[in-house]
Design a protein around this motif. Structure first.
Motif, PDB file in Angstrom:
ATOM      1  N   TRP A 126       0.853  -1.185   0.000  1.00 30.20           N
ATOM      2  CA  TRP A 126       0.000   0.000   0.000  1.00 30.20           C
ATOM      3  C   TRP A 126       0.891   1.237   0.000  1.00 30.20           C
ATOM      4  O   TRP A 126       1.914   1.266   0.686  1.00 30.20           O
ATOM      5  CB  TRP A 126      -0.875   0.039   1.247  1.00 30.20           C
ATOM      6  N   GLY A 172       0.906   5.721   0.047  1.00 34.94           N
ATOM      7  CA  GLY A 172       0.148   6.943   0.257  1.00 34.94           C
ATOM      8  C   GLY A 172       1.067   8.142   0.312  1.00 34.94           C
ATOM      9  O   GLY A 172       2.283   8.027   0.095  1.00 34.94           O
ATOM     10  N   TRP A 226      -5.620   6.836   4.129  1.00 36.38           N
ATOM     11  CA  TRP A 226      -5.785   5.390   4.302  1.00 36.38           C
ATOM     12  C   TRP A 226      -6.651   5.023   5.498  1.00 36.38           C
ATOM     13  O   TRP A 226      -7.166   3.922   5.592  1.00 36.38           O
ATOM     14  CB  TRP A 226      -4.419   4.724   4.433  1.00 36.38           C
ATOM     15  N   LEU A 244     -12.632   3.765   1.539  1.00 40.59           N
ATOM     16  CA  LEU A 244     -11.236   3.981   1.163  1.00 40.59           C
ATOM     17  C   LEU A 244     -11.171   4.406  -0.294  1.00 40.59           C
ATOM     18  O   LEU A 244     -11.672   3.724  -1.179  1.00 40.59           O
ATOM     19  CB  LEU A 244     -10.453   2.682   1.371  1.00 40.59           C
ATOM     20  N   VAL A 282      -5.272   6.355  -1.969  1.00 43.71           N
ATOM     21  CA  VAL A 282      -4.129   5.464  -1.765  1.00 43.71           C
ATOM     22  C   VAL A 282      -4.020   4.549  -2.976  1.00 43.71           C
ATOM     23  O   VAL A 282      -4.976   4.370  -3.739  1.00 43.71           O
ATOM     24  CB  VAL A 282      -4.254   4.630  -0.478  1.00 43.71           C
TER      25      VAL A 282
END
Length: 293
Positions: free
Chosen positions: A166, A168, A175, A180, A227
């Motif tokens: 993940w 960001g 997040w 989301l 994200v």
């Protein structure tokens, strides 16, 4: 009179270029011990230390920096002489397709080494999505491709695996929000993986962008408006990894796979081998995980 050995100089340049003995050995198709021995012989011949081995990573000493300039010139001149005086029978063009997120740092090194060996063979590099590259390969409009996939398909050869993370904005909070907000290109192969894993955990999500451009996706994520997910070794400096945990599902690993006419002829075999060697020794430490989900 002391004569420098071009073989040891080539190994010295490779270590400097690839940041260590392990990767240099892979690109030179030698064992680590052979490369280390060559470096030791070179230092003994000159009577100086060329490498600073006190830290976690090998670094050049001031003498090593000075030698590197000369070593590059000597190796390049040697290769030029050999090329000029020996007839190269291989000519033509190879079309190579690579997803944008696995181009660096391996592919530039591979292309440089291949061009040295086969200067009359042109390599056309195409950067596109895995889906698009597989489609072009099936139509015969491309010779060799790399892909990022959860598993290799028919005819694919797995070269290595990399964690999918993940990502960001730096110090971002997007997040934590629900639903989301996600940012992916339309044909990004990671998109269905992420949405499937979110659905399995019952996490509400929405797509924040519909674009074919990676830049648009990165802009949205870096602004902390969504994200995304990237391979650990390809996260750019303006984004940061989010550690997997209870709030977000673990995205697992992705395979880097090789497809195409790897054994069509000597030239294709050599390019395929260089790619194998590059990714086989390319596993560098990924970026630090700076958040906890």
């Amino acid at each position: 009179m002391r004569n420098l050995d071009l073989t040891t100089l080539r190994s010295f340049v490779a270590v400097a270029d690839h940041g260590g003995v392990t990767r240099a050995a892979g690109m030179l198709n030698l064992t680590q011990s052979a490369v280390s021995m060559q470096l030791k012989r070179l230092e003994e011949l000159l009577g100086i230390d060329l490498l600073d081995r006190t830290g976690r990573k090998i670094a050049l000493t001031s003498s090593g920096d000075q030698l590197l300039t000369y070593a590059r010139r000597m190796v390049a001149m040697n290769d030029e002489v050999v090329e000029r005086l020996t007839e190269d029978l291989y000519e033509g063009e190879i079309i190579l397709g690579v997803p944008h997120d696995v181009v660096y740092p391996v592919i530039p090194r591979v292309l440089k080494a291949f061009n040295t060996a086969y200067p009359r063979v042109k390599v056309q590099l195409i950067s596109s999505s895995t889906v698009s590259l597989l489609e072009r390969l099936s139509k015969g409009s491309i010779d060799l491709i790399l892909t990022t996939e959860e598993s290799a398909g028919p005819g694919g050869e797995t070269l290595t695996e990399m964690p999918l993370r993940w990502v960001g904005a730096h110090d971002g909070q997007e997040w934590r929000k629900r639903p989301l907000r996600l940012a992916f290109c339309k044909f990004c192969i990671f998109r269905p993986i992420v949405t499937r894993k979110l659905d399995e955990m019952g996490i509400a999500w929405e797509m924040a962008v519909e674009s074919d451009e990676d830049r648009a996706v990165e802009a949205l994520v870096s602004a902390d408006l969504a994200v995304g997910a990237l391979l650990e070794d390809s996260i750019p400096p303006h984004l940061e990894a989010i550690a997997p945990g209870g709030a977000l599902p673990d995205l697992g690993v992705q395979q880097i796979n090789l497809y195409g006419a790897m054994n069509r002829d000597e030239v294709m075999r050599q390019l395929s081998d260089l790619i194998r060697q590059g990714y086989g020794g390319a596993q560098a430490a990924g970026p630090a995980l700076v958040k906890s989900a």
